[in-house]
Design a protein around this motif. Structure first.
Motif, PDB file in Angstrom:
ATOM      1  N   ALA A  14      18.305  56.959  36.216  1.00 43.53           N
ATOM      2  CA  ALA A  14      18.313  56.652  34.773  1.00 43.53           C
ATOM      3  C   ALA A  14      19.505  57.061  34.295  1.00 43.53           C
ATOM      4  O   ALA A  14      20.505  56.454  33.437  1.00 43.53           O
ATOM      5  CB  ALA A  14      17.284  57.438  34.045  1.00 43.53           C
ATOM      6  N   MET A  17      22.559  54.270  34.646  1.00 48.07           N
ATOM      7  CA  MET A  17      22.511  53.117  34.050  1.00 48.07           C
ATOM      8  C   MET A  17      23.824  52.938  33.095  1.00 48.07           C
ATOM      9  O   MET A  17      24.181  53.957  32.553  1.00 48.07           O
ATOM     10  CB  MET A  17      21.236  53.107  33.216  1.00 48.07           C
ATOM     11  CG  MET A  17      20.074  52.704  34.171  1.00 48.07           C
ATOM     12  SD  MET A  17      18.564  52.737  32.951  1.00 48.07           S
ATOM     13  CE  MET A  17      17.388  52.044  34.218  1.00 48.07           C
ATOM     14  N   PRO A  18      24.165  51.883  32.836  1.00 54.09           N
ATOM     15  CA  PRO A  18      23.838  50.462  33.473  1.00 54.09           C
ATOM     16  C   PRO A  18      24.132  50.284  34.801  1.00 54.09           C
ATOM     17  O   PRO A  18      25.639  50.412  35.237  1.00 54.09           O
ATOM     18  CB  PRO A  18      24.554  49.254  32.302  1.00 54.09           C
ATOM     19  CG  PRO A  18      25.767  50.213  31.823  1.00 54.09           C
ATOM     20  CD  PRO A  18      25.382  51.650  31.984  1.00 54.09           C
ATOM     21  N   TRP A  19      23.178  49.836  35.620  1.00 51.49           N
ATOM     22  CA  TRP A  19      23.478  49.734  36.936  1.00 51.49           C
ATOM     23  C   TRP A  19      24.571  48.883  37.505  1.00 51.49           C
ATOM     24  O   TRP A  19      25.461  49.136  38.469  1.00 51.49           O
ATOM     25  CB  TRP A  19      22.275  49.654  37.977  1.00 51.49           C
ATOM     26  CG  TRP A  19      21.253  50.515  37.744  1.00 51.49           C
ATOM     27  CD1 TRP A  19      21.341  51.959  37.338  1.00 51.49           C
ATOM     28  CD2 TRP A  19      19.539  50.266  37.856  1.00 51.49           C
ATOM     29  NE1 TRP A  19      20.112  52.667  37.280  1.00 51.49           N
ATOM     30  CE2 TRP A  19      19.277  51.844  37.538  1.00 51.49           C
ATOM     31  CE3 TRP A  19      19.035  49.360  38.368  1.00 51.49           C
ATOM     32  CZ2 TRP A  19      17.771  51.961  37.721  1.00 51.49           C
ATOM     33  CZ3 TRP A  19      17.533  49.548  38.384  1.00 51.49           C
ATOM     34  CH2 TRP A  19      16.862  50.861  38.335  1.00 51.49           C
ATOM     35  N   GLU A  20      24.652  47.891  36.675  1.00 58.06           N
ATOM     36  CA  GLU A  20      25.506  46.852  37.001  1.00 58.06           C
ATOM     37  C   GLU A  20      27.306  47.430  37.026  1.00 58.06           C
ATOM     38  O   GLU A  20      28.128  46.683  37.540  1.00 58.06           O
ATOM     39  CB  GLU A  20      25.620  45.532  36.535  1.00 58.06           C
ATOM     40  CG  GLU A  20      25.681  45.644  34.942  1.00 58.06           C
ATOM     41  CD  GLU A  20      24.290  46.081  34.209  1.00 58.06           C
ATOM     42  OE1 GLU A  20      23.384  46.448  34.862  1.00 58.06           O
ATOM     43  OE2 GLU A  20      24.341  45.853  32.968  1.00 58.06           O
ATOM     44  N   GLU A  21      27.060  48.318  36.253  1.00 56.45           N
ATOM     45  CA  GLU A  21      28.533  48.969  36.064  1.00 56.45           C
ATOM     46  C   GLU A  21      29.131  50.139  37.119  1.00 56.45           C
ATOM     47  O   GLU A  21      30.041  50.462  37.046  1.00 56.45           O
ATOM     48  CB  GLU A  21      28.773  49.665  34.654  1.00 56.45           C
ATOM     49  CG  GLU A  21      28.852  48.511  33.492  1.00 56.45           C
ATOM     50  CD  GLU A  21      29.038  49.046  32.090  1.00 56.45           C
ATOM     51  OE1 GLU A  21      29.345  50.263  31.981  1.00 56.45           O
ATOM     52  OE2 GLU A  21      28.773  48.274  31.248  1.00 56.45           O
ATOM     53  N   ASN A  42      19.476  49.837  44.107  1.00 58.02           N
ATOM     54  CA  ASN A  42      19.245  49.551  42.662  1.00 58.02           C
ATOM     55  C   ASN A  42      20.680  49.027  42.134  1.00 58.02           C
ATOM     56  O   ASN A  42      20.664  48.196  41.034  1.00 58.02           O
ATOM     57  CB  ASN A  42      18.700  50.689  41.806  1.00 58.02           C
ATOM     58  CG  ASN A  42      17.356  50.830  42.227  1.00 58.02           C
ATOM     59  OD1 ASN A  42      16.525  50.220  41.617  1.00 58.02           O
ATOM     60  ND2 ASN A  42      16.954  52.097  43.161  1.00 58.02           N
ATOM     61  N   CYS A  43      21.629  49.568  42.288  1.00 57.65           N
ATOM     62  CA  CYS A  43      23.120  49.179  41.907  1.00 57.65           C
ATOM     63  C   CYS A  43      23.617  48.059  42.956  1.00 57.65           C
ATOM     64  O   CYS A  43      24.425  48.617  43.792  1.00 57.65           O
ATOM     65  CB  CYS A  43      23.775  50.352  41.641  1.00 57.65           C
ATOM     66  SG  CYS A  43      22.958  51.728  40.681  1.00 57.65           S
ATOM     67  N   SER A  95      32.501  55.837  39.384  1.00 57.74           N
ATOM     68  CA  SER A  95      31.615  55.771  38.274  1.00 57.74           C
ATOM     69  C   SER A  95      30.766  57.008  38.027  1.00 57.74           C
ATOM     70  O   SER A  95      30.213  57.491  37.061  1.00 57.74           O
ATOM     71  CB  SER A  95      30.487  54.501  38.417  1.00 57.74           C
ATOM     72  OG  SER A  95      31.478  53.410  38.798  1.00 57.74           O
TER      73      SER A  95
END
Ligand code: SAM
Length: 319
Positions: A14, A17-21, A42-43, A95
């Motif tokens: 959690a 998030m955001p996982w795409e970043e 997940n990412c 990140s």
């Protein structure tokens, strides 16, 4: 296959998030790869750099994560050197940096490592113990040569042991009488001999638990390593990056909490949420190890406009 049930993994995910970043994540305590595996699954665009000083853990993590080959790499190093990532050519910042502190169940149950008061083994306790090991200080060395004063200080400071002086005195007296403590069992037996039975009953947990914790922390210089690693982590974060730290005892948590508070005061980012997150009741029921976990998150400032920078928003990195 040896696995480690990752503690508070939903809360860690959690926080990411955001996982795409998530581009680069650093797992400072790779262990058997439990958290790293969840991050990679997940990412989808993430690459993970995992540190572990334990060669046995690294070998297992490598196998456990084989399906993600090419998306992770393993650093055979103490996380206190995490800042070195900044020197990689083209380094653009992480990140997230994750810490899941302490030792894994595998390390506890492997009796020859000497971490457990419940398993008979040599009094070693070096996390990096292996052929060509880096450190020479073992728990046995401490018990064989440190003075009452030094032992008391370590038991008090790193074990928060109320009977630190009595136990330290008993250990030194035992040594002076020509008896040596060779195994974990010897140490447990001696502590049981030193402490009167009513005291042991009053202690709640195992009478040797805090002494084992204190010795492990001293052998591995854990508190200094954590302080250096947190400071290093802040320096390798990308703007808006997060440090996520799971600790299992108050000494570690205090270090994390104090660092995050200080950085917030310096305007380097925010501890979010302000208080530590703890595991759900279901997790505690299913994974006893999680019962003492505390998770804290620090999010570094996305952009800080310095006086005189006018339109140039500059991320302020500590030097
Ligand atoms: C609790 S386990 C991590 C488990 C991992 N999160 C997982 O899900 O499999 C902690 C790991 O961190 C490693 N470790 C502890 N202190 C370290 C340090 N100073 N530098 C590098 N690794 C360290 C230990 O060897 C151990 O494997």
């Amino acid at each position: 296959m040896k696995e480690h049930v990752p503690v508070m993994v939903n809360e860690v995910l959690a926080a990411l998030m955001p996982w795409e970043e998530v581009k680069i994540a650093v797992d400072a305590t790779l262990g058997l790869g439990g958290h790293t595996g969840s991050i990679l699954s997940n990412c989808k665009g993430a690459h993970v750099i995992g540190f572990d000083q334990d060669p046995f853990a690294r070998k297992i993590a490598q196998d456990n994560l084989s399906q993600y080959s090419g998306r992770f790499e393993i650093e055979a190093d103490n996380f206190r050197h995490i800042e070195k990532l900044k020197d990689r050519p083209g380094w653009r910042g992480a990140s997230a940096v994750l810490f899941d502190l302490g030792i894994s169940n595998m390390q506890i149950t492997e009796s020859e490592r000497g971490f457990s008061f419940q398993e008979e083994g040599p009094l070693d306790m070096r996390m990096d113990a292996a052929e060509g090991t880096n450190s020479e200080l073992t728990a046995k060395e401490i018990l064989d040569s440190w003075s009452i004063k030094e032992l008391t200080e370590v038991f008090r400071k790193y074990g928060e042991e109320q009977y630190a002086y009595q136990i330290a005195k008993g250990i030194v007296r035992n040594r002076e009488a020509g008896e040596s403590i060779v195994t974990t069992g010897d140490l447990v037996e001696l502590i049981r001999k030193i402490l009167p039975a009513p005291v042991q009953r009053k202690m709640g947990g195992h009478p040797a638990r805090k002494i084992f914790q204190a010795l492990r922390i001293a052998v591995n210089d854990e508190m200094n390593a954590l302080e250096e690693a947190l400071d290093g982590s802040l320096k390798i974060l990308a703007p808006g990056g997060k440090i996520i730290a799971i600790s299992y005892h108050s000494l570690e948590d205090r270090i994390v909490k104090t660092r995050f508070r200080k950085w917030q005061e310096e305007g380097l980012g925010r501890a979010r949420p302000r208080k530590a997150i703890t595991p759900s009741e279901t997790e505690i029921e299913n994974n006893h190890k999680s019962r003492s976990a505390k998770l804290r998150i620090f999010e570094s400032e996305r952009k800080i406009i310095r006086k005189g920078d006018k339109d140039d928003a500059i991320h302020r990195m500590p030097t």
